[in-house]
Design a protein around this motif. Structure first.
Motif, short mmCIF file in Angstrom:
data_model
loop_
_atom_site.label_atom_id
_atom_site.label_comp_id
_atom_site.label_asym_id
_atom_site.label_seq_id
_atom_site.Cartn_x
_atom_site.Cartn_y
_atom_site.Cartn_z
N PHE A 47 22.61 50.15 5.60
CA PHE A 47 22.52 49.42 6.87
C PHE A 47 21.19 48.67 6.94
O PHE A 47 21.15 47.47 7.20
CB PHE A 47 22.63 50.44 8.01
CG PHE A 47 22.77 49.85 9.39
CD1 PHE A 47 24.01 49.61 9.95
CD2 PHE A 47 21.64 49.56 10.16
CE1 PHE A 47 24.14 49.11 11.23
CE2 PHE A 47 21.76 49.06 11.44
CZ PHE A 47 23.01 48.82 11.98
N ASP A 48 20.09 49.37 6.67
CA ASP A 48 18.76 48.75 6.72
C ASP A 48 18.60 47.67 5.66
O ASP A 48 17.99 46.63 5.91
CB ASP A 48 17.67 49.81 6.55
CG ASP A 48 17.54 50.73 7.75
OD1 ASP A 48 18.06 50.39 8.83
OD2 ASP A 48 16.91 51.80 7.60
N ARG A 49 19.16 47.90 4.48
CA ARG A 49 19.09 46.90 3.41
C ARG A 49 19.83 45.63 3.83
O ARG A 49 19.36 44.51 3.59
CB ARG A 49 19.64 47.46 2.11
CG ARG A 49 19.45 46.51 0.93
CD ARG A 49 19.81 47.11 -0.40
NE ARG A 49 21.11 47.76 -0.41
CZ ARG A 49 21.32 49.05 -0.68
NH1 ARG A 49 20.31 49.83 -1.00
NH2 ARG A 49 22.54 49.55 -0.67
N ALA A 50 20.97 45.79 4.46
CA ALA A 50 21.73 44.63 4.93
C ALA A 50 20.93 43.84 5.96
O ALA A 50 20.89 42.60 5.91
CB ALA A 50 23.07 45.07 5.51
N VAL A 51 20.28 44.53 6.89
CA VAL A 51 19.45 43.84 7.89
C VAL A 51 18.33 43.07 7.20
O VAL A 51 18.08 41.90 7.51
CB VAL A 51 18.90 44.83 8.93
CG1 VAL A 51 17.88 44.15 9.84
CG2 VAL A 51 20.02 45.44 9.75
N ASP A 52 17.68 43.69 6.22
CA ASP A 52 16.59 43.03 5.49
C ASP A 52 17.10 41.78 4.77
O ASP A 52 16.47 40.71 4.81
CB ASP A 52 15.96 43.98 4.47
CG ASP A 52 15.18 45.11 5.11
OD1 ASP A 52 14.82 45.01 6.31
OD2 ASP A 52 14.92 46.11 4.40
N GLU A 53 18.23 41.91 4.08
CA GLU A 53 18.77 40.78 3.31
C GLU A 53 19.21 39.63 4.21
O GLU A 53 18.99 38.46 3.88
CB GLU A 53 19.92 41.25 2.42
CG GLU A 53 19.45 42.15 1.29
CD GLU A 53 20.59 42.76 0.48
OE1 GLU A 53 21.77 42.48 0.77
OE2 GLU A 53 20.28 43.54 -0.44
N ILE A 54 19.80 39.95 5.33
CA ILE A 54 20.24 38.91 6.26
C ILE A 54 19.03 38.24 6.92
O ILE A 54 19.03 37.02 7.12
CB ILE A 54 21.24 39.47 7.29
CG1 ILE A 54 22.53 39.86 6.55
CG2 ILE A 54 21.51 38.47 8.41
CD1 ILE A 54 23.48 40.70 7.35
N THR A 55 18.00 39.01 7.21
CA THR A 55 16.76 38.43 7.75
C THR A 55 16.18 37.43 6.75
O THR A 55 15.81 36.31 7.12
CB THR A 55 15.73 39.53 8.07
OG1 THR A 55 16.29 40.42 9.04
CG2 THR A 55 14.44 38.95 8.61
N GLU A 56 16.11 37.82 5.48
CA GLU A 56 15.58 36.93 4.44
C GLU A 56 16.44 35.68 4.29
O GLU A 56 15.91 34.56 4.15
CB GLU A 56 15.47 37.67 3.11
CG GLU A 56 14.40 38.75 3.12
CD GLU A 56 14.44 39.65 1.90
OE1 GLU A 56 15.15 39.33 0.93
OE2 GLU A 56 13.77 40.69 1.93
N ALA A 57 17.75 35.84 4.32
CA ALA A 57 18.65 34.69 4.21
C ALA A 57 18.48 33.76 5.40
O ALA A 57 18.51 32.53 5.25
CB ALA A 57 20.11 35.16 4.11
N THR A 58 18.27 34.32 6.57
CA THR A 58 18.04 33.51 7.77
C THR A 58 16.75 32.72 7.65
O THR A 58 16.70 31.54 8.00
CB THR A 58 18.02 34.41 9.02
OG1 THR A 58 19.27 35.10 9.11
CG2 THR A 58 17.79 33.61 10.29
N MET A 59 15.70 33.34 7.13
CA MET A 59 14.43 32.64 6.91
C MET A 59 14.64 31.45 5.97
O MET A 59 14.15 30.35 6.25
CB MET A 59 13.38 33.58 6.33
CG MET A 59 12.85 34.58 7.29
SD MET A 59 11.65 35.63 6.43
CE MET A 59 11.30 36.81 7.70
N ARG A 60 15.35 31.69 4.87
CA ARG A 60 15.60 30.61 3.91
C ARG A 60 16.42 29.49 4.54
O ARG A 60 16.14 28.30 4.34
CB ARG A 60 16.30 31.14 2.66
CG ARG A 60 15.40 31.98 1.77
CD ARG A 60 16.05 32.29 0.44
NE ARG A 60 17.34 32.94 0.54
CZ ARG A 60 17.53 34.26 0.63
NH1 ARG A 60 16.49 35.08 0.62
NH2 ARG A 60 18.74 34.76 0.71
N LEU A 61 17.42 29.86 5.32
CA LEU A 61 18.26 28.87 5.99
C LEU A 61 17.44 28.00 6.93
O LEU A 61 17.48 26.77 6.85
CB LEU A 61 19.38 29.57 6.77
CG LEU A 61 20.22 28.67 7.68
CD1 LEU A 61 21.02 27.67 6.86
CD2 LEU A 61 21.12 29.50 8.56
#
Length: 81
Positions: A47-61
């Protein structure tokens, strides 16, 4: 659609989105997709890993978006002034 996730790019957000804004949106997304408000202990890591990865993807976007049109011009002129 998660109704509590807000648009994080100008002009919807008057200032640049913070990492906290992006993380909050990522958390809401993971909660919606997983169906868990808070995961059980055995699901916490994924769950926490998914939040981290989506946060990073959002930053890149958001870093890669090019905003055009009147809204972008008014945002740019406000930043210059």
């Amino acid at each position: 659609m998660c109704r509590s996730i807000k648009t994080l790019r100008p002009p919807a957000l008057p200032e640049e989105a913070t990492e906290e804004d992006m993380r909050a949106a990522a958390l809401q997304y993971v909660r919606k997709v997983s169906g868990f408000r808070a995961p059980a202990a055995h699901n916490r890591e994924v769950f926490d890993r998914a939040v981290d990865e989506i946060t990073e993807a959002t930053m890149r976007l958001l870093d890669g978006l090019e905003i055009r049109g009147a809204a972008a011009r008014s945002t740019a002129s406000t930043a210059e002034g």
